[in-house]
Design a protein around this motif. Structure first.
Motif, PDB file in Angstrom:
ATOM      1  N   LEU A  95       0.970  -0.780   0.015  1.00  0.00           N
ATOM      2  CA  LEU A  95      -0.036  -0.151   0.171  1.00  0.00           C
ATOM      3  C   LEU A  95       0.775   1.150   0.403  1.00  0.00           C
ATOM      4  O   LEU A  95       0.540   2.507  -1.007  1.00  0.00           O
ATOM      5  CB  LEU A  95      -0.710  -0.179   1.405  1.00  0.00           C
ATOM      6  N   PRO A  96       1.785   0.969   0.857  1.00  0.00           N
ATOM      7  CA  PRO A  96       2.684   2.639   0.599  1.00  0.00           C
ATOM      8  C   PRO A  96       3.123   3.078  -0.464  1.00  0.00           C
ATOM      9  O   PRO A  96       3.151   3.800  -1.240  1.00  0.00           O
ATOM     10  CB  PRO A  96       3.529   2.237   1.420  1.00  0.00           C
ATOM     11  N   ILE A  97       3.549   1.326  -1.601  1.00  0.00           N
ATOM     12  CA  ILE A  97       4.527   1.619  -2.353  1.00  0.00           C
ATOM     13  C   ILE A  97       3.708   2.159  -3.632  1.00  0.00           C
ATOM     14  O   ILE A  97       3.707   3.229  -4.884  1.00  0.00           O
ATOM     15  CB  ILE A  97       5.203   0.466  -2.523  1.00  0.00           C
ATOM     16  N   GLN A  98       2.438   2.052  -3.695  1.00  0.00           N
ATOM     17  CA  GLN A  98       1.440   1.932  -4.965  1.00  0.00           C
ATOM     18  C   GLN A  98       0.700   3.119  -4.644  1.00  0.00           C
ATOM     19  O   GLN A  98       0.699   4.309  -5.408  1.00  0.00           O
ATOM     20  CB  GLN A  98       0.040   0.941  -4.804  1.00  0.00           C
ATOM     21  N   ARG A  99       0.522   3.702  -3.123  1.00  0.00           N
ATOM     22  CA  ARG A  99      -0.609   4.963  -2.769  1.00  0.00           C
ATOM     23  C   ARG A  99       0.448   6.336  -2.547  1.00  0.00           C
ATOM     24  O   ARG A  99      -0.413   7.126  -3.086  1.00  0.00           O
ATOM     25  CB  ARG A  99      -1.141   3.981  -2.035  1.00  0.00           C
ATOM     26  N   LEU A 100       1.484   6.199  -2.051  1.00  0.00           N
ATOM     27  CA  LEU A 100       2.317   6.888  -1.344  1.00  0.00           C
ATOM     28  C   LEU A 100       3.393   7.658  -2.816  1.00  0.00           C
ATOM     29  O   LEU A 100       3.939   8.723  -2.258  1.00  0.00           O
ATOM     30  CB  LEU A 100       3.702   6.612  -0.541  1.00  0.00           C
ATOM     31  N   SER A 101       3.832   6.928  -3.394  1.00  0.00           N
ATOM     32  CA  SER A 101       4.654   7.077  -4.853  1.00  0.00           C
ATOM     33  C   SER A 101       3.881   8.125  -5.244  1.00  0.00           C
ATOM     34  O   SER A 101       3.382   8.217  -5.724  1.00  0.00           O
ATOM     35  CB  SER A 101       5.137   5.971  -5.235  1.00  0.00           C
ATOM     36  N   ARG A 102       5.339   9.491  -5.602  1.00  0.00           N
ATOM     37  CA  ARG A 102       4.166  10.278  -6.325  1.00  0.00           C
ATOM     38  C   ARG A 102       4.833  10.220  -7.477  1.00  0.00           C
ATOM     39  O   ARG A 102       6.201  10.171  -7.675  1.00  0.00           O
ATOM     40  CB  ARG A 102       4.834  12.021  -5.639  1.00  0.00           C
ATOM     41  N   LEU A 103       4.480   9.720  -8.796  1.00  0.00           N
ATOM     42  CA  LEU A 103       4.289   9.782 -10.021  1.00  0.00           C
ATOM     43  C   LEU A 103       4.314  11.177 -11.037  1.00  0.00           C
ATOM     44  O   LEU A 103       3.235  11.529 -10.467  1.00  0.00           O
ATOM     45  CB  LEU A 103       4.129   8.527 -10.696  1.00  0.00           C
ATOM     46  N   HIS A 104       5.409  11.619 -11.706  1.00  0.00           N
ATOM     47  CA  HIS A 104       5.056  12.708 -12.854  1.00  0.00           C
ATOM     48  C   HIS A 104       3.745  11.979 -13.896  1.00  0.00           C
ATOM     49  O   HIS A 104       3.570  12.795 -14.499  1.00  0.00           O
ATOM     50  CB  HIS A 104       5.906  12.992 -12.730  1.00  0.00           C
ATOM     51  N   ARG A 105       4.667  10.959 -14.139  1.00  0.00           N
ATOM     52  CA  ARG A 105       3.101  10.017 -15.299  1.00  0.00           C
ATOM     53  C   ARG A 105       2.422   8.666 -14.641  1.00  0.00           C
ATOM     54  O   ARG A 105       3.384   8.170 -13.872  1.00  0.00           O
ATOM     55  CB  ARG A 105       4.135   9.740 -16.496  1.00  0.00           C
ATOM     56  N   ASN A 106       1.460   8.977 -14.112  1.00  0.00           N
ATOM     57  CA  ASN A 106       0.513   7.727 -13.253  1.00  0.00           C
ATOM     58  C   ASN A 106       0.045   5.998 -14.868  1.00  0.00           C
ATOM     59  O   ASN A 106      -1.062   6.578 -14.912  1.00  0.00           O
ATOM     60  CB  ASN A 106      -0.571   7.832 -12.569  1.00  0.00           C
ATOM     61  N   ASP A 107       0.845   5.354 -14.985  1.00  0.00           N
ATOM     62  CA  ASP A 107       0.611   4.662 -15.791  1.00  0.00           C
ATOM     63  C   ASP A 107       1.691   3.951 -15.295  1.00  0.00           C
ATOM     64  O   ASP A 107       2.031   3.763 -14.281  1.00  0.00           O
ATOM     65  CB  ASP A 107       1.164   4.567 -16.971  1.00  0.00           C
ATOM     66  N   GLU A 108       1.161   1.882 -15.846  1.00  0.00           N
ATOM     67  CA  GLU A 108       1.728   0.846 -15.549  1.00  0.00           C
ATOM     68  C   GLU A 108       3.005   0.848 -15.564  1.00  0.00           C
ATOM     69  O   GLU A 108       3.772   0.236 -14.595  1.00  0.00           O
ATOM     70  CB  GLU A 108       1.065   0.067 -17.120  1.00  0.00           C
ATOM     71  N   PHE A 109       3.888   1.649 -16.958  1.00  0.00           N
ATOM     72  CA  PHE A 109       5.764   1.463 -16.964  1.00  0.00           C
ATOM     73  C   PHE A 109       5.945   1.620 -16.154  1.00  0.00           C
ATOM     74  O   PHE A 109       6.642   1.690 -15.005  1.00  0.00           O
ATOM     75  CB  PHE A 109       5.437   2.399 -18.120  1.00  0.00           C
TER      76      PHE A 109
END
Length: 148
Positions: free
Chosen positions: A101-115
Motif C-alpha cells: 500500500l505505501p509503495i502503490q499509494r504514497l509514491s508520487r509519480l509524474h506520469r501515472n501509468d503501468e510502466f
C-alpha cells in the motif's frame, strides 16, 4: 381470531453446494468465458516483485540464495520524521518485506501509468536488496541499464 403461538423450527438448508443463495447456480467470471481473467493491482504488484527478485537472484545467486522476500499490506507503525516505510530489511533473518500500500499509494509519480508504477516497485526491490547486501542499488545490475 387468535393466532397460534406455536413456533416452527425450520430444517437447516443445504447451502454452498455449487449454488448461490438464490439458487441460480454458480456465478461465472466477471469477464465471461471468452476473455482472459482480470489482472488486479495486487496481482501485478506481486508479479513485479517476483520477476525483479528472480532477475536479481540470477545475477547474485550466492548472495541471495537464502534470502526470504515477503509482501505485506503495510508496516505496523509510522516512523516519526520519516513517514511510512516502503520496505523493511532484517539482516539477521535475511528477510526483506515490501509494503504494497505505501509503495502503490504514497509514491508520487509524474506520469501515472503501468510502466512508471512498475519502475517504482522495481526501485524498491533494488534498494531493499542493496541495503541487505551493503551495496549501491546501481551496482546490483550495471549491465541492465547499459543500452540506454
Amino acid at each position: 381470531m387468535s393466532r397460534s403461538r406455536r413456533t416452527t423450527v425450520q430444517a437447516p438448508t443445504d447451502r454452498g453446494r455449487g449454488r448461490d443463495r438464490h439458487g441460480r447456480g454458480i456465478r461465472s467470471s466477471a469477464t465471461g468465458p471468452f476473455l482472459p481473467p482480470l489482472r488486479t493491482r495486487i496481482d501485478s504488484f506481486d508479479l513485479t516483485i517476483a520477476s525483479t527478485v528472480d532477475y536479481l537472484r540470477m545475477v547474485w545467486p550466492d548472495e541471495l540464495a537464502d534470502v526470504v522476500f515477503e509482501v505485506a499490506p503495510g508496516p505496523m507503525n509510522v516512523i516519526p520524521g520519516v513517514g511510512v516505510e516502503r520496505y523493511s530489511v532484517d539482516t539477521r533473518e535475511r528477510r526483506i518485506t515490501f509494503y504494497r500500500l505505501p509503495i502503490q499509494r504514497l509514491s508520487r509519480l509524474h506520469r501515472n501509468d503501468e510502466f512508471h508504477q512498475r519502475m517504482v516497485i522495481e526501485s524498491c526491490v533494488f534498494r531493499g536488496v542493496a541495503e541487505l547486501l551493503g551495496k549501491d542499488p546501481w551496482d546490483l545490475a550495471p549491465d541492465r541499464f547499459r543500452h540506454f
